[in-house]
Design an enzyme around this catalytic site. Structure first.
Site, mmCIF file in Angstrom:
data_model
loop_
_atom_site.group_PDB
_atom_site.id
_atom_site.type_symbol
_atom_site.label_atom_id
_atom_site.label_comp_id
_atom_site.label_asym_id
_atom_site.label_seq_id
_atom_site.Cartn_x
_atom_site.Cartn_y
_atom_site.Cartn_z
ATOM 1 N N ASP A 20 48.875 57.285 45.058
ATOM 2 C CA ASP A 20 47.480 57.691 45.273
ATOM 3 C C ASP A 20 47.385 59.202 45.483
ATOM 4 O O ASP A 20 46.277 59.740 45.615
ATOM 5 C CB ASP A 20 46.827 56.898 46.411
ATOM 6 C CG ASP A 20 47.516 57.110 47.742
ATOM 7 O OD1 ASP A 20 48.576 57.763 47.778
ATOM 8 O OD2 ASP A 20 46.992 56.613 48.763
ATOM 9 N N LYS A 76 52.586 49.330 46.509
ATOM 10 C CA LYS A 76 53.040 50.019 47.723
ATOM 11 C C LYS A 76 51.844 50.148 48.658
ATOM 12 O O LYS A 76 50.728 50.371 48.189
ATOM 13 C CB LYS A 76 53.592 51.403 47.395
ATOM 14 C CG LYS A 76 53.978 52.225 48.637
ATOM 15 C CD LYS A 76 54.822 53.426 48.304
ATOM 16 C CE LYS A 76 54.047 54.657 47.929
ATOM 17 N NZ LYS A 76 53.098 55.140 48.953
ATOM 18 N N GLU A 102 58.611 59.058 54.568
ATOM 19 C CA GLU A 102 58.066 60.380 54.182
ATOM 20 C C GLU A 102 57.966 61.306 55.386
ATOM 21 O O GLU A 102 57.468 60.915 56.457
ATOM 22 C CB GLU A 102 56.673 60.219 53.548
ATOM 23 C CG GLU A 102 56.049 61.572 53.229
ATOM 24 C CD GLU A 102 54.817 61.528 52.325
ATOM 25 O OE1 GLU A 102 54.445 60.445 51.846
ATOM 26 O OE2 GLU A 102 54.253 62.618 52.089
ATOM 27 N N GLU A 107 50.739 51.657 52.830
ATOM 28 C CA GLU A 107 51.160 52.479 53.958
ATOM 29 C C GLU A 107 51.000 51.715 55.264
ATOM 30 O O GLU A 107 50.114 50.872 55.389
ATOM 31 C CB GLU A 107 50.330 53.774 54.005
ATOM 32 C CG GLU A 107 50.571 54.672 52.815
ATOM 33 C CD GLU A 107 49.835 56.005 52.907
ATOM 34 O OE1 GLU A 107 49.255 56.327 53.966
ATOM 35 O OE2 GLU A 107 49.848 56.730 51.894
HETATM 36 O O1 KIV Z 1 51.123 58.865 46.615
HETATM 37 C C1 KIV Z 1 52.281 59.243 46.453
HETATM 38 O O2 KIV Z 1 52.601 60.003 45.530
HETATM 39 C C2 KIV Z 1 53.291 58.767 47.394
HETATM 40 C C3 KIV Z 1 54.637 59.379 47.341
HETATM 41 C C4 KIV Z 1 54.588 60.776 47.803
HETATM 42 C C5 KIV Z 1 55.646 58.576 48.079
HETATM 43 O O3 KIV Z 1 53.006 57.916 48.176
#
Ligand code: KIV
Length: 298
Positions: A67, A136, A205, A138
């Site tokens: 994102d 993915k 991260e 968070e």
């Molecule tokens: O959105 C993204 O690019 C990410 C990466 C930096 C892990 O979540």
């Protein structure tokens, strides 16, 4: 992997197209880490477009439709305004442009946090409409129930702990995390919770290195570092950062090229040519049959 040049008959454009090959699967990526060690680190880069995916695919195990496209592609101030429709459009393009890497699509802010059911509905749309292999999201302990819910229903999940950019309004900025004991303990607890909930990998991260190493030793699934440690089980970078497309370079980014300079120079040469009426030249213009300098162009 070899790259072959093929004519794409649907667009009549010649692309360097990787010869179609079997895609990596999420269980294969998860299995890279066995008994606490990872012989071959997992390589992940972000990709947002079909062409970018074509160019990166041969070199990566995972392509992440992050994102971060909010800032990188759309010029937004953070990833918070990114929508599910934006992620789906770019996710589908990246799947179309790749043959080898498994594609992971980020769940945007507001599309999964309220309940496991909400997360399932959003993630199911992402999988159905993009053809990606996994999503993915968070968050750590607070998202563990949701991760388990998704995994039990056939949706592979990559977790993301430490500096979680969707929480920028709570965190107050993008500074490294885990500098004090309480914060470090919380990030460790978050990673453990995701691992136990069945995440196939966890992005760490912007975390101080000893915590990233401790998490990598503590959890069973692979850790993917960004601003974390070379001892993580894999690494990810935002492709546009590592290609040198932006002036502001976060400390954890290694810049492998200076594409911004290349683009600027090419645009300047083009502008000069247009202003001097050097472009288009005879090679780029069409003439009546028989009058072309090269018959193939006529
Ligand atoms: O959105 C993204 O690019 C990410 C990466 C930096 C892990 O979540």
């Amino acid at each position: 992997m070899s790259t072959t040049f093929q004519l794409d008959t649907s667009t009549s454009r010649a692309h360097p197209t990787p010869a179609p090959m079997k895609r990596l699967t999420i269980p294969q990526v998860r299995a890279r880490k066995a008994g606490g060690t990872t012989a071959e680190p997992v390589v992940m880069l972000t990709a947002y477009t079909a062409r970018q995916a074509q160019l990166l695919d041969a070199h990566c195990d995972l392509l992440l439709v992050g994102d971060s496209l909010g800032q990188v592609i759309y010029g937004l101030p953070s990833s918070v305004p990114v929508t599910l429709d934006m992620m789906i459009a770019h996710g589908a393009a990246v799947v179309r442009g790749s043959y080898h890497a498994a594609v992971v699509v980020d769940m945007p802010f507001g599309s999964y946090e309220a309940s496991p059911e909400m997360a399932f509905a959003s993630a199911a749309r992402v999988l159905k409409e993009t053809g990606c292999a996994a999503i993915k999201l968070e968050g750590g302990e607070a998202m563990a129930e949701t991760v388990a819910f998704l995994v039990r229903r056939g949706i592979p999940v990559m977790g993301h702990v430490g500096l979680t950019p969707q929480a920028v309004n709570v965190l107050g900025g993008y500074n490294a995390r885990g500098r004090d004991a309480a914060e470090a303990d919380k990030i460790m607890a978050d990673a453990r919770a995701l691992d136990q909930a069945g995440a196939f990998a966890v992005v760490i991260e912007g975390v101080v290195e000893p915590i990233a190493i401790a998490i990598t030793r503590a959890i069973a699934c692979p850790t993917i570092g960004i601003g974390a440690s070379a001892q993580c089980d894999g690494q990810v970078l935002v492709t546009d950062d590592m290609l040198g497309l932006f002036e502001r370079v976060p400390r954890f980014v290694k810049v492998y090229d200076n594409i911004a300079e290349t683009i600027g120079k090419a645009a300047a040469r083009y502008a000069d040519d247009v202003r001097a009426r050097r472009f288009p030249g005879p090679e780029q213009t069409y003439q009546p049959r028989g009058q072309a300098p090269d018959d193939k162009l006529g």
